[in-house]
Write an enzyme that holds these catalytic residues in place. Sequence first.
Site, PDB file in Angstrom:
ATOM      1  N   SER A 236      -5.852   4.544  -8.814  1.00 25.62           N
ATOM      2  CA  SER A 236      -5.647   3.281  -8.123  1.00 25.62           C
ATOM      3  C   SER A 236      -4.250   3.276  -7.524  1.00 25.62           C
ATOM      4  CB  SER A 236      -5.795   2.107  -9.090  1.00 25.62           C
ATOM      5  OG  SER A 236      -5.485   0.887  -8.457  1.00 25.62           O
ATOM      6  N   ARG A 237      -4.047   2.418  -6.528  1.00 21.90           N
ATOM      7  CA  ARG A 237      -2.694   2.243  -5.998  1.00 21.90           C
ATOM      8  C   ARG A 237      -1.780   1.679  -7.076  1.00 21.90           C
ATOM      9  NH1 ARG A 237      -4.102  -1.398  -0.920  1.00 21.90           N
ATOM     10  NH2 ARG A 237      -5.348  -2.327  -2.603  1.00 21.90           N
TER      11      ARG A 237
ATOM     12  N   HIS B  50     -12.996   3.386   3.753  1.00 21.41           N
ATOM     13  CA  HIS B  50     -13.870   4.489   3.359  1.00 21.41           C
ATOM     14  C   HIS B  50     -13.548   5.766   4.120  1.00 21.41           C
ATOM     15  CE1 HIS B  50     -17.331   1.810   1.637  1.00 21.41           C
ATOM     16  NE2 HIS B  50     -16.222   1.751   0.928  1.00 21.41           N
TER      17      HIS B  50
ATOM     18  N   LYS C 296     -21.445   2.168   0.478  1.00 19.56           N
ATOM     19  CA  LYS C 296     -21.883   1.688   1.764  1.00 19.56           C
ATOM     20  C   LYS C 296     -21.057   0.437   2.108  1.00 19.56           C
ATOM     21  CE  LYS C 296     -23.842  -1.227  -0.999  1.00 19.56           C
ATOM     22  NZ  LYS C 296     -23.004  -1.488  -2.105  1.00 19.56           N
TER      23      LYS C 296
ATOM     24  N   ASP D  98     -21.469  -5.406   4.987  1.00 17.09           N
ATOM     25  CA  ASP D  98     -21.496  -5.489   3.534  1.00 17.09           C
ATOM     26  C   ASP D  98     -22.874  -5.813   2.981  1.00 17.09           C
ATOM     27  OD1 ASP D  98     -20.924  -7.080   0.786  1.00 17.09           O
ATOM     28  OD2 ASP D  98     -19.322  -5.657   1.183  1.00 17.09           O
TER      29      ASP D  98
END
Length: 331
Positions: free
Chosen positions: A35-36, A78, A96, A177
């Site tokens: 993770s960041r 993505h 997706k 989404d």
Amino acid sequence: MPGTLRWGILGPGGIARQQTSDLIGSGFSVVAVGSRSLESAQSFADEFGIARVHEGYEALVADPEVDIIYVATPHSHHYEHTKLALEAGKHVLVEKAFTVTGDQAQILAELAEQRGLVVLEAMWARFLPHMARIREIIAAGTLGEVRTLLADHNQKLPTDPEHRLNNPALAGGALLDLGIYPVSFAWDVFGAPDTTLAHAALSETGVDRQTAIIYGYSGGRQAVLHTALDALGSNRATVIGTEGRIELDSVWYNATSFTVFDRAGTVLERYESDITGRGMQFQAAEMERLVENGLLAGDLLPPSQSVAIMRSLDHIRRQIGLDYPADIMAV
């Protein structure tokens, strides 16, 4: 179902939590998370008992103990994160919608092929057992000539303008989404459309709050699709043929049940789903099958189709006037 491959989770958010739960619950090996924020990664690792924790995505994809990266960041990122993983030599299961644009999708598909790596869109509904049974019924001719697909994905979701679904900077809106589900279902049943007609209503932030799509195919076949993020719908789907129909229960893209009727309305089959977890382990099993057998694509959802679907979504976005910032559409 699982093999010996080792998974790393890129982006420990809500969808990653669902995927990781199904991975571990089905015996897959999840060995790392990145993770960041180191704090976020550590919290996720503690929750799921993951041994290796990385601050930053570069560190995760460079981990020699990881074979497959699951990209679970917002779809605005993505392309960037899948490209990062592929360039590090990792196979990638990417949430997706595959990317924001068709051009981005094409570059990722070509890069994966050049590197001999698998990149698979995590359209998990494609891989659920009830969808496999539906394909069998259609292929057997039980419905006669399949003429129509009706499907909606309508939710009542947060209205915060900074929420990823409402934020153009994160490629928000119903289409990418939520609408990706019925769109992908239409491609599963009918393949690429010959014509596309779309209409939408945009929100105050400039994303589509609801979109209607009609795909047209040879012989007059149609897929009639609807998606919305501000009003909850039935979330049902129906496949209609000249000799019968399949009615999928709500929520149709989950591991749900369905009923097959003949043209007189007599029940021919009642399918009841019975799986462990949410069902995201089935796409993971397909991912591992491809990698372990040295295949770059399967028949169910090859990268070429993910690219074609993204190009179709590009076309729909142009029709409805849905624009995103240039930086998240760049290649």
